[in-house]
Structure formats: C-alpha cells, structure tokens
Design a protein around this motif. Structure first.
Motif, mmCIF file in Angstrom:
data_model
loop_
_atom_site.group_PDB
_atom_site.id
_atom_site.type_symbol
_atom_site.label_atom_id
_atom_site.label_comp_id
_atom_site.label_asym_id
_atom_site.label_seq_id
_atom_site.Cartn_x
_atom_site.Cartn_y
_atom_site.Cartn_z
ATOM 1 N N ALA A 1 -0.415 2.268 -3.571
ATOM 2 C CA ALA A 1 -1.784 2.787 -3.455
ATOM 3 C C ALA A 1 -1.836 4.269 -3.771
ATOM 4 O O ALA A 1 -0.830 4.976 -3.704
ATOM 5 C CB ALA A 1 -2.313 2.527 -2.046
ATOM 6 N N GLU A 2 -3.021 4.720 -4.127
ATOM 7 C CA GLU A 2 -3.208 6.156 -4.312
ATOM 8 C C GLU A 2 -2.949 6.883 -2.997
ATOM 9 O O GLU A 2 -3.178 6.321 -1.927
ATOM 10 C CB GLU A 2 -4.645 6.440 -4.778
ATOM 11 N N ARG A 3 -2.497 8.126 -3.076
ATOM 12 C CA ARG A 3 -2.239 8.874 -1.860
ATOM 13 C C ARG A 3 -3.542 9.040 -1.081
ATOM 14 O O ARG A 3 -4.549 9.497 -1.658
ATOM 15 C CB ARG A 3 -1.651 10.245 -2.203
ATOM 16 N N ARG B 1 0.828 -1.202 0.000
ATOM 17 C CA ARG B 1 0.000 0.000 0.000
ATOM 18 C C ARG B 1 0.862 1.252 0.000
ATOM 19 O O ARG B 1 0.605 2.196 -0.752
ATOM 20 C CB ARG B 1 -0.921 -0.003 1.227
ATOM 21 N N TYR B 2 1.907 1.285 0.851
ATOM 22 C CA TYR B 2 2.771 2.465 0.904
ATOM 23 C C TYR B 2 3.381 2.755 -0.468
ATOM 24 O O TYR B 2 3.611 3.913 -0.819
ATOM 25 C CB TYR B 2 3.891 2.274 1.928
#
Lengths: 197, 197
Positions: free
Chosen positions: B194-196, B190-191
């Motif tokens: 993923a999208e912010r 995720r870090y």
DNA sequence: TTTGTTGGTCAACGCCTGTTGGCAACGTAA
DNA sequence: TTACGTTGCCAACAGGCGTTGACCAACAAA
C-alpha cells in the motif's frame, strides 16, 4: 496472630521506615528483569543495584517469585472505549499502548520474563484477557468473536513491542510514534470492527 | 594442522561413526531451547534427553553457545517472490511462515532464546533482514521504504508466533491456519504494497 | 533508662551450573 | 597382532545461585 513478617499488608496506608528501600529494590528489580529476563536477573545483582544486602530482598518479598510479582504488577489503564468514536478505536488503542510501553519498563520486563517462565506467561495472558477483551467486546460486531479479535490485536501489538523494545530491529526502532500509529491503527481497526473475512 | 577436534568441518561430506549421536544431541537441544529458553536449557538436561554424557556435548560443540548456534541454524527458505502475483504476496507470506513455524521448533527455540540472550537477538535480526528484506524490496512501491515495510511484517508475523506458539493465548491457538491466513494476509499485503499512510 | 521492634549486614548452607581431564572400550588399518 | 584414533563414561573442579539464621545498630514506647 499479629504476624512476624513486617511486610504484612495489614492496612493500605502503613508508612514504614523502610519504604524507600523497598522502592529501591522494586525499581532495580524492574530494570534487571527488563534487561536480563528472569533467570539472569539474579537477586544478588538486584540487591547490588539497590545498594543493600541480598537477604533484604528475601525478607521483604519472600523469594524471587514474590519479588517478580511485586515488580510487575501491571495495569494497562485502559481508557473507556464506550466513549471513543467507533472509527477511532484503532488509533486510540495504538497510542495508548505506546504510552504504556514506554512508561517504566514494566511491560518490557513482563514480556521478557513471560518467554521463559510459565507463571510469567500466565500473567501476561491474564493482563491482556482482563483488559483488552472488554474493549473488543465493546466495539466488535459480534460479541462471540471478541476473544478472536482481541487475540489478533494482542498479536499485532505484542509483535511491535517485541521488535521495537526487546529485539530492537532497527526499522522498528526508527519509526516515530506518528508513523507507528498511521501504520498500525488501520490494522487494529480492521481486527476489531471489520466483518469476519 | 590436521586439528585435534573431530568436529572440525574439514569437508562437507565426512560421515563419522558419531553422526547419529550428534543428531540426537541437536534434536534434544532444539527441544530444550524451544521449551525452556537459553538459561534453563541446561547441558546436563539436553545430554540426559539424548542419553549420553554431558561431556560429549562439550567435545562435539565446544561450549553451550556453540551448541545453540548449531541447533538453531535457521533458514526461512523464502520462495521466489518475483514470481508471485503482486496481489497474492500477503497470502503467500502468511502460509509460508505458518509452514516454517510449525516445522521442527527451530524458530520457537530461536524466539525464546532471542528474548534473553544478546547473540540470539542479533541472529533473529539477521535472519529476518537477510530473508524478509529482499521480499519487501521486490514488491514494495519505493525500495527506500523496504526496511520499514519488512519491519512491520516482521512485527505482525512475530507477534502471531509469540501469542500462538510461545505464550499460547487461547484465542490465538484456536485459530485454524485458514483463519490466520484470512486475517493476516490483508495486513501484510498492506504493509508491503500500500501507499505510505 | 530499659525494652522490644525494625532496618540492615555478614557468613555460610546446599545445590546446580558449565567445563575439564583421565580412562576404558571399540573399530580399523598396517 | 599391534597401534591408533574415535566414542563414550566417570569424577571432579570452581563458581554462582537462592536462601537462611545469627548478629549488630537505630529508633520508639514503657
């Protein structure tokens, strides 16, 4: 057995003439321990910061370990997580830890010392066990998994503190509290409440 | 300018009679630095472990800082992440870091020292910047966000290493490599991708 | 005022540290 | 054999450390 040591904690409220000095020593000690770690934070340097003689430190705190113990009596002051909505646990935890960590440098001192000092490490472990474990027990699906989940949260939180407040990695320092929360809250939320992967 | 010091790295391949001794010193130094941190890992203790005289350490490595630098020349040996399927980067990263961390104690020594030693911290930062940042740049959606994302991954990875290999929190130590991977891989994934939030 | 307790300074102790220079033994090339 | 660079040990140095005990100044109770 009235005790020769003036530092004897006979009663809780015993205002002494030397209280301001004692406070000065503790403040200087916290700063030095946080900045330099256990070995390089010398009693002489702490005494110099507090503008008193090194022997005063010995008289009031016995020895260097006693001084360290007094300077880092940390309390994470956990809020009552049984009253926090289950889906907000991650967010509340992150903001609370940011508060704690940015307040006074006690935790920074503790972390720096814990890395090179066995009692320091033990104390760090105790603090997290006593204060983070109950949170995990309160919110995770299976109480038997609480230690694991608390450990994972500790790893993430301590890792951020490490890179942000101790090693000072620029990207970690540059994050606002808002951003830290947005990134870390889902992680802690998952570690605490998600099904075991 | 042939140099008086026999330690002069004139050529790459220059087998000397003292090479085994040098290796002994480095091994002992790594162990001591990893176990005790910079200040408490004394040259005398390292020399005792290597069964030689303290003055030999000085002759071969100049001074204590030189010895430390030689003992912790870390290389994270990052695999080529452009060849890793995008959805697997989290998992690959975790297993790779577990490999690195459990190999030889170089990283443990570096972490312990980085906490109380300015050059040590700087070196830690450099290592992660040079080796983790390119990974982030290769896989994250917006290259401008790469430092932030690399920093978050560093925080999570270092936090686990801290609790597992240095502070030795029991729940963190008890996790198998499998479990660590299953818990941490989604976080790193995720870090990085993923999208912010 | 006298007396005793507390707050604080000073000088020193024994120990351990990183570091240095001298000196003996070994191995090798001339 | 001689000469020399390398390897290693030994003894010592200056400096900093935690810690101690003697000693003076300020205050409080008698």
């Amino acid at each position: 057995m009235t005790g020769k040591a003036p530092a004897a904690p006979s009663a809780d409220a015993s205002p002494r003439r030397s209280d301001t000095t004692r406070a000065c020593i503790l403040a200087a000690a916290r700063e030095r321990f946080a900045a330099d770690g256990y070995e390089r934070a010398t009693i002489r340097a702490i005494a110099r910061d507090a503008r008193i003689d090194p022997s005063m430190v010995m008289r009031y705190y016995g020895n260097k370990e006693g001084l360290f113990a007094a300077a880092t009596s940390a309390d994470l002051r956990m809020p009552d997580f049984t009253r926090v909505p289950r889906e907000d646990v991650g967010r509340v935890l992150v903001t609370h830890f940011l508060d704690m960590w940015e307040d006074g440098g006690v935790l920074t001192a503790l972390l720096r010392v814990a890395l090179t000092n066995q009692p320091g490490a033990e104390r760090m472990r105790t603090i997290f066990e006593e204060q983070l474990l109950p949170v995990a027990r309160a919110v995770c699906p299976d109480p038997a998994e609480a230690p694991t989940r608390a450990g994972l949260c500790a790893a993430q939180v301590l890792g951020l503190a490490l890179t942000r407040y101790v090693l000072r990695f620029p990207p970690s320092v540059a994050l606002t509290r808002e951003e830290v929360t947005r990134w870390l809250a889902p992680t802690l939320q998952r570690y605490l409440t998600a099904e075991r992967p």
